[in-house]
Design an enzyme around this catalytic site. Structure first.
Site, PDB file in Angstrom:
ATOM      1  N   LYS A 103       3.489  -2.312  11.778  1.00 49.46           N
ATOM      2  CA  LYS A 103       3.100  -3.017  10.553  1.00 49.46           C
ATOM      3  C   LYS A 103       4.056  -4.187  10.391  1.00 49.46           C
ATOM      4  CE  LYS A 103       0.130  -2.740   7.156  1.00 49.46           C
ATOM      5  NZ  LYS A 103      -1.233  -2.182   7.062  1.00 49.46           N
TER       6      LYS A 103
ATOM      7  N   ASP B 276      -4.058  -7.471   6.415  1.00 45.22           N
ATOM      8  CA  ASP B 276      -3.774  -6.512   5.337  1.00 45.22           C
ATOM      9  C   ASP B 276      -3.779  -7.366   4.066  1.00 45.22           C
ATOM     10  OD1 ASP B 276      -2.748  -3.580   4.840  1.00 45.22           O
ATOM     11  OD2 ASP B 276      -1.423  -4.805   3.633  1.00 45.22           O
TER      12      ASP B 276
HETATM   13  P1  NDP Z   1      -6.662  -8.113  -0.124  1.00 43.21           P
HETATM   14  O1  NDP Z   1      -5.505  -9.037  -0.131  1.00 43.21           O
HETATM   15  O2  NDP Z   1      -7.959  -8.559   0.405  1.00 43.21           O
HETATM   16  O3  NDP Z   1      -6.910  -7.577  -1.625  1.00 43.21           O
HETATM   17  C1  NDP Z   1      -5.928  -6.911  -2.338  1.00 43.21           C
HETATM   18  C2  NDP Z   1      -6.454  -6.603  -3.736  1.00 43.21           C
HETATM   19  O4  NDP Z   1      -5.525  -5.743  -4.382  1.00 43.21           O
HETATM   20  C3  NDP Z   1      -6.592  -7.835  -4.609  1.00 43.21           C
HETATM   21  O5  NDP Z   1      -7.625  -7.636  -5.523  1.00 43.21           O
HETATM   22  C4  NDP Z   1      -5.228  -7.902  -5.303  1.00 43.21           C
HETATM   23  O6  NDP Z   1      -5.234  -8.585  -6.536  1.00 43.21           O
HETATM   24  C5  NDP Z   1      -4.975  -6.422  -5.535  1.00 43.21           C
HETATM   25  N1  NDP Z   1      -3.527  -6.189  -5.601  1.00 43.21           N
HETATM   26  C6  NDP Z   1      -2.606  -6.487  -4.664  1.00 43.21           C
HETATM   27  N2  NDP Z   1      -1.369  -6.170  -5.104  1.00 43.21           N
HETATM   28  C7  NDP Z   1      -1.546  -5.667  -6.340  1.00 43.21           C
HETATM   29  C8  NDP Z   1      -0.659  -5.159  -7.299  1.00 43.21           C
HETATM   30  N3  NDP Z   1       0.664  -5.104  -7.081  1.00 43.21           N
HETATM   31  N4  NDP Z   1      -1.194  -4.706  -8.467  1.00 43.21           N
HETATM   32  C9  NDP Z   1      -2.531  -4.758  -8.695  1.00 43.21           C
HETATM   33  N5  NDP Z   1      -3.420  -5.238  -7.811  1.00 43.21           N
HETATM   34  C10 NDP Z   1      -2.934  -5.685  -6.656  1.00 43.21           C
HETATM   35  O7  NDP Z   1      -6.143  -6.790   0.636  1.00 43.21           O
HETATM   36  P2  NDP Z   1      -6.996  -5.621   1.284  1.00 43.21           P
HETATM   37  O8  NDP Z   1      -8.226  -5.387   0.499  1.00 43.21           O
HETATM   38  O9  NDP Z   1      -7.087  -5.889   2.733  1.00 43.21           O
HETATM   39  O10 NDP Z   1      -5.994  -4.387   1.130  1.00 43.21           O
HETATM   40  C11 NDP Z   1      -6.015  -3.526  -0.009  1.00 43.21           C
HETATM   41  C12 NDP Z   1      -5.341  -2.218   0.320  1.00 43.21           C
HETATM   42  O11 NDP Z   1      -6.025  -1.586   1.428  1.00 43.21           O
HETATM   43  C13 NDP Z   1      -3.877  -2.309   0.755  1.00 43.21           C
HETATM   44  O12 NDP Z   1      -3.198  -1.150   0.331  1.00 43.21           O
HETATM   45  C14 NDP Z   1      -3.974  -2.287   2.279  1.00 43.21           C
HETATM   46  O13 NDP Z   1      -2.765  -1.839   2.880  1.00 43.21           O
HETATM   47  C15 NDP Z   1      -5.098  -1.281   2.458  1.00 43.21           C
HETATM   48  N6  NDP Z   1      -5.768  -1.331   3.748  1.00 43.21           N
HETATM   49  C16 NDP Z   1      -6.372  -2.490   4.185  1.00 43.21           C
HETATM   50  C17 NDP Z   1      -7.022  -2.497   5.391  1.00 43.21           C
HETATM   51  C18 NDP Z   1      -7.789  -3.686   5.847  1.00 43.21           C
HETATM   52  O14 NDP Z   1      -8.500  -3.534   6.856  1.00 43.21           O
HETATM   53  N7  NDP Z   1      -7.735  -4.825   5.186  1.00 43.21           N
HETATM   54  C19 NDP Z   1      -7.002  -1.322   6.291  1.00 43.21           C
HETATM   55  C20 NDP Z   1      -6.438  -0.134   5.689  1.00 43.21           C
HETATM   56  C21 NDP Z   1      -5.821  -0.176   4.484  1.00 43.21           C
HETATM   57  P3  NDP Z   1      -4.560 -10.038  -6.619  1.00 43.21           P
HETATM   58  O15 NDP Z   1      -5.540 -10.963  -5.965  1.00 43.21           O
HETATM   59  O16 NDP Z   1      -4.375 -10.293  -8.074  1.00 43.21           O
HETATM   60  O17 NDP Z   1      -3.245  -9.953  -5.882  1.00 43.21           O
END
Ligand code: NDP
Length: 446
Positions: free
Chosen positions: A126, A166
């Site tokens: 990671k 991510d």
């Molecule tokens: P994105 O950047 O596409 O989206 C993240 C989302 O989560 C946004 O809506 C963001 O809001 C919100 N967010 C981020 N940080 C915070 C916070 N501290 N408090 C509240 N909301 C928050 O990321 P992903 O959708 O790719 O990833 C989301 C989760 O899924 C993570 O935990 C990641 O590790 C996990 N994941 C992702 C994978 C992937 O293939 N992408 C695979 C497996 C797991 P804002 O825009 O306001 O920051």
């Protein structure tokens, strides 16, 4: 047993006490895996879990870049190469101001177990940076990505380490990093996953994590002779994972009533239908706007400023934003409001106290290392297609994804079956451990 676990955690804590997220992940894994190790002669005296929680290598580097005002900016880049026992290091890159070594080590450790569960030959890593793409111009994001890759390219490669996206790293960032890698190495190879379709990407990769999270929920419900059809679902986040979790819920005739971002939650009692979801996808992916803008377009919906969705009554909750976003009080609220199933789209979104509440009430609870493994699984399929220099159809990839999610569910049952319910966390940890531990034992002390 309690003493063995406490001694083990104390030993790791001695070196890592300043890394709370990493220690949280270590504790969760140890509580499930150490009793199993004690019950199996082949693992005795091998210090195998201690070897597994120590990264093989941690890289940390400076990333200089120039912003649109001509100012020189300095960020920090990382890659945690956690475990290569069953394949090249594999795991995402996160660009977010909160990124630090504790968060990346926890994510890398979870990745060891997750990648093992997928049945594909992938080790775990990671990485990322404290760079915040929010509010940056395309040019700034490109210059940062190029500078980041100018250092990282020395340590990665299609048979060494294959990063993906991510939080904060989507198709745009992968494109800029791939371009820079290609220029520096003079080679076109499958060094990153999540690539664009016309340059080596896989169909269904953008959808895979969200779809997989819902397939896993459907598997859990099926196991108790129920289904997602007609259920009310709350989702947190509005990024990649949340968007496609919502889309798959709609395909399976469930009703999605919330999505969120770090500024708050939208609650749409009438349901976020296909058209409204398309609006959110455009808002987030193209206009890079805030979720609150949804209520300007759909005035019946409410915006709950600075709130998470967990007080909204639902049957199924899908936390898809970030770690530790669902607290113990939220878990109690979900239970009191009748929630029967929680499938984690994010990594470690539920705090330990919340998981305890779910387990005490014996609801269906899936840890991210099982339920969100669809993303890395399709990344593994992207690597396979790159090696073959071939592309599978949408249907082929989707059916492989479903098969993998079914297999992960079955592995969780094998090791997590308790009297009258399934402890999916225990099942995922033990099943994930066995494959990696056996490979490490076979390869000697290296
Ligand atoms: P994105 O950047 O596409 O989206 C993240 C989302 O989560 C946004 O809506 C963001 O809001 C919100 N967010 C981020 N940080 C915070 C916070 N501290 N408090 C509240 N909301 C928050 O990321 P992903 O959708 O790719 O990833 C989301 C989760 O899924 C993570 O935990 C990641 O590790 C996990 N994941 C992702 C994978 C992937 O293939 N992408 C695979 C497996 C797991 P804002 O825009 O306001 O920051």
């Amino acid at each position: 047993m309690k003493k063995i676990i406490e001694n083990f955690i104390a030993e790791i804590d001695r070196k890592n006490s300043h890394e709370p997220e990493f220690m949280q992940a270590v504790r969760e894994i140890s509580e499930n895996v150490l009793p199993y190790i004690v019950s199996q002669d082949i693992y005795h005296g091998k210090n195998i879990l201690m070897r597994m929680v120590e990264p093989e290598r941690v890289l940390m580097f400076r990333v200089n870049w120039v912003d649109d005002n001509g100012e020189i900016q300095v960020n920090r880049g990382y890659r945690v190469q956690m475990n290569s026992a069953i394949g090249p290091y594999k795991g995402g890159l996160r660009f977010h101001p909160t990124v630090n070594l504790s968060i990346l080590k926890f994510l890398a450790l979870e990745q060891v177990f997750k990648n093992s569960l997928t049945t594909l030959p992938m080790g775990a890593g990671k990485g990322g940076s404290d760079f915040d793409p929010k509010g940056k111009s395309d040019g700034e994001v490109m210059r940062f990505c190029q500078s980041f890759m100018t250092e990282l390219y020395r340590y990665i490669g299609p048979n060494t380490d294959v990063p993906a996206g991510d939080i904060g790293v989507g198709g745009r960032e992968i494109g800029y990093m791939f371009g820079q890698y290609k220029k520096l190495k003079k080679e076109f190879s499958g060094v990153l996953t999540g690539k664009g379709l016309s340059w080596g990407g896989s169909l269904i990769r953008p959808e895979a994590t969200g779809y997989g999270t819902v397939y896993f929920a459907e598997n859990m419900l099926k196991h108790i002779s129920d289904s997602i059809k007609g259920k009310t679902v709350t989702i947190s986040g509005s990024g990649n994972v949340a968007q496609y979790a919502a889309e798959k819920c709609l395909h399976l005739s469930a009703k999605v009533i919330s999505m969120s971002d770090s500024s708050g939650t939208i609650f749409d009692e009438e349901g976020i239908d296909k058209e409204k979801l398309a609006y959110i996808m455009n808002l987030k992916n193209n206009e890079r706007g805030r979720i609150s803008e949804y209520t300007k377009k759909y005035s019946n919906a409410k915006f709950l400023k600075n709130k998470t969705p967990w007080d909204i009554p639902c049957d199924i909750a899908l936390p898809c934003a970030t770690q530790n976003e669902l607290k113990e009080k939220d878990a109690k609220s979900l239970i009191n409001n009748g929630c029967v199933c929680v499938s984690e789209g994010a990594n470690m979104p539920c705090v330990p106290g919340a998981i305890k509440v779910f387990k005490a009430h014996k609801i269906l609870y899936a840890p991210g290392k099982a339920s969100n493994a669809g993303g890395v699984a399709v990344s593994g399929l992207e690597m396979a297609q790159n090696s073959l220099r071939y592309s599978w159809s949408r249907e082929e990839v989707d059916s492989k994804l479903q098969e993998i999610m079914n297999d992960i569910h079955a592995s969780c049952l094998t090791h997590g079956q308790e009297k009258g319910w399934v402890d999916y966390e225990k099942g995922a940890n033990i099943a994930g451990f066995i494959k990696v531990a056996d490979a490490m034992l076979a390869q000697g002390i290296v």
